[in-house]
Design a protein around this motif. Structure first.
Motif, short mmCIF file in Angstrom:
data_model
loop_
_atom_site.label_atom_id
_atom_site.label_comp_id
_atom_site.label_asym_id
_atom_site.label_seq_id
_atom_site.Cartn_x
_atom_site.Cartn_y
_atom_site.Cartn_z
N ASN A 265 -23.23 -22.39 17.61
CA ASN A 265 -22.73 -22.33 16.25
C ASN A 265 -23.38 -23.38 15.35
O ASN A 265 -22.87 -23.64 14.26
N GLY A 266 -24.46 -24.02 15.82
CA GLY A 266 -25.12 -25.05 15.05
C GLY A 266 -25.94 -24.49 13.92
O GLY A 266 -26.15 -23.28 13.79
N PHE A 267 -26.45 -25.41 13.10
CA PHE A 267 -27.25 -25.02 11.95
C PHE A 267 -28.49 -24.26 12.40
O PHE A 267 -29.17 -24.63 13.36
N GLY A 268 -28.81 -23.18 11.67
CA GLY A 268 -30.01 -22.41 11.97
C GLY A 268 -29.85 -21.37 13.04
O GLY A 268 -30.80 -20.64 13.35
N SER A 269 -28.67 -21.26 13.64
CA SER A 269 -28.48 -20.27 14.69
C SER A 269 -28.05 -18.95 14.08
O SER A 269 -27.54 -18.88 12.98
N GLN A 270 -28.26 -17.89 14.84
CA GLN A 270 -27.89 -16.55 14.41
C GLN A 270 -26.37 -16.43 14.36
O GLN A 270 -25.68 -16.72 15.34
N ILE A 271 -25.84 -15.99 13.23
CA ILE A 271 -24.38 -15.91 13.09
C ILE A 271 -23.88 -14.47 13.03
O ILE A 271 -22.73 -14.20 13.37
N ARG A 272 -24.73 -13.54 12.59
CA ARG A 272 -24.23 -12.17 12.40
C ARG A 272 -25.37 -11.17 12.60
O ARG A 272 -26.50 -11.40 12.16
N ASN A 273 -25.05 -10.08 13.26
CA ASN A 273 -25.99 -8.97 13.46
C ASN A 273 -25.61 -7.79 12.58
O ASN A 273 -24.44 -7.43 12.48
N TYR A 274 -26.62 -7.20 11.95
CA TYR A 274 -26.44 -5.99 11.16
C TYR A 274 -27.34 -4.93 11.80
O TYR A 274 -28.57 -4.96 11.62
N VAL A 275 -26.76 -4.03 12.56
CA VAL A 275 -27.54 -3.02 13.30
C VAL A 275 -27.39 -1.67 12.60
O VAL A 275 -26.29 -1.14 12.48
N LEU A 276 -28.53 -1.13 12.14
CA LEU A 276 -28.54 0.18 11.50
C LEU A 276 -29.07 1.27 12.42
O LEU A 276 -28.88 2.46 12.16
N TYR A 277 -29.76 0.84 13.50
CA TYR A 277 -30.33 1.79 14.47
C TYR A 277 -30.51 1.07 15.80
O TYR A 277 -30.89 -0.09 15.79
N PRO A 278 -30.22 1.70 16.96
CA PRO A 278 -29.91 3.12 17.20
C PRO A 278 -28.43 3.48 16.96
O PRO A 278 -28.06 4.64 17.10
N TYR A 279 -27.59 2.52 16.65
CA TYR A 279 -26.20 2.78 16.29
C TYR A 279 -25.91 1.93 15.05
O TYR A 279 -26.77 1.15 14.61
#
Length: 364
Positions: free
Chosen positions: A313-327
């Motif tokens: 959860n530190g600075f610069g880490s990935q916080i959220r995924n937005y997946v449009l494909y394959p689902y």
């Protein structure tokens, strides 16, 4: 969110009594009287910046107190209707209607109580920058900028563009904007970090899947009475001609400003104001916010090291995924909040993620 059924008057009354405590109603009433007294003094507006701070704080307190009064009125209405429900079943429905409205207000009171830090009520400066992914990242930056613009609009807040630069071919090379609204900085801190997009590339003729990143930085607009270690002698100021698409509003003078904070290497640009002086003032606001945020991150890192917390959860880490494909799925990796309604999220319907993050944060 599904409406709650069969709400109990005593349970809701207990929640309202708790809200009276954590909202510090008596203290807020006394503070509002003090602020109104200041505003009534001769020469109050001689210092416009300080006067605006007092007026904004008084307005927020007044809104909270008025909302609390409305909540108390709803509880009184529910109790009155409940006394008549045995004689007329129609009053039973009115009881539930009043309690349902009150329950929603209490949920909002709870959310507001999470923002107790002095800076949480500040306006926010949001920067969106492309990461890995080339032109796709620029397009993703543009999509996020639109998402936040729509969110601000839905909240009834105000957005002020500070520096929006078109990308090469598509999208944006960066977007910096100021958000003015109740607890804007406190709320939008949920968005600070790296956002990942997975979709079929619109620029790939073979239609291959592409993973793209963009970073979002959220900083408070610092009031003048909050000290930030910023020595003007440490800042190099450069001016240049504003860039952007043609049109009557394009600056034709060297009014754009670039600030370079030499000790940290932080660079801030602003070009959307009409004058060099206004751009310089806006750029210094951004720089002060970034220096404050830098110090906060250092303190958080030191605390994490002491606690032995994970770095996910530190600075610069990935916080959220937005997946449009394959689902289709948007998922916050901290709070676990997720939805398959990707289109609504990208159209600014992110309150579930913002609130979900802060609910997760206060539970840690």
């Amino acid at each position: 969110m599904a409406e709650k059924e069969n709400l109990n008057i005593d349970d809701v009354a207990e929640r309202l009594a708790a809200a009276h405590e954590y909202l510090h109603i008596e203290d807020s009433q006394a503070e509002l009287v003090n602020l109104d007294h200041k505003a009534a003094q001769p020469g109050f507006w001689d210092d416009a910046a300080a006067a605006q701070e007092v007026s904004k704080k008084a307005s927020n307190l007044r809104d909270t107190l008025n909302a609390y009064d409305v909540a108390c009125g709803l509880l009184d209405d529910a109790r009155a209707a409940d006394e008549l429900a045995d004689e007329d079943e129609g009053f039973a429905a009115e009881v539930q209607m009043c309690l349902s409205r009150l329950d929603s207000m209490l949920d909002q009171f709870e959310i507001d109580s999470w923002f107790a830090d002095d800076l949480d009520s500040s306006d926010a400066i949001v920067s969106v920058n492309p990461g890995q992914g080339g032109l796709e990242a620029q397009d993703w930056t543009d999509m996020l900028y639109r998402m936040y613009s729509r969110y601000v609009e839905k909240k009834g807040w105000k957005l002020k563009v500070l520096d929006v630069v078109p990308g090469e071919g598509i999208g944006l090379d960066r977007a910096v904007f100021q958000v003015e609204g109740k607890n804007a900085y406190g709320m939008l801190r949920s968005e600070h970090g790296v956002h990942r997009l997975v979709r079929i590339s619109p620029t790939d003729i073979k239609g291959r899947r592409q993973t793209t990143f963009a970073s979002v930085e959220v900083m408070p607009v610092m009031s003048d009475d909050i000290e930030v270690n910023l020595n003007p002698n440490d800042v190099r100021v450069d001016v240049y001609r504003s860039s952007g698409p043609g049109g009557q509003c394009v600056n034709t003078t060297d009014s754009a400003v670039r600030l370079t904070h030499i000790p940290t290497g932080i660079v801030v640009t602003c070009q959307n104001e009409k004058s060099q002086l206004m751009n310089k003032e806006s750029a210094f606001k951004v720089l002060r916010g970034r220096l404050y945020e830098l110090e906060r991150q250092k303190r958080d890192a030191e605390l994490d090291a002491i606690r032995g917390e994970k770095q996910e959860n530190g600075f610069g880490s990935q916080i959220r995924n937005y997946v449009l494909y394959p689902y289709q799925l948007v998922k916050d990796l901290r709070s676990g909040v997720e939805t398959s309604n990707v289109d609504a999220v990208l159209d600014g319907d992110i309150d579930e993620f913002v609130v979900g993050y802060h609910r997760w944060r206060v539970s840690q």
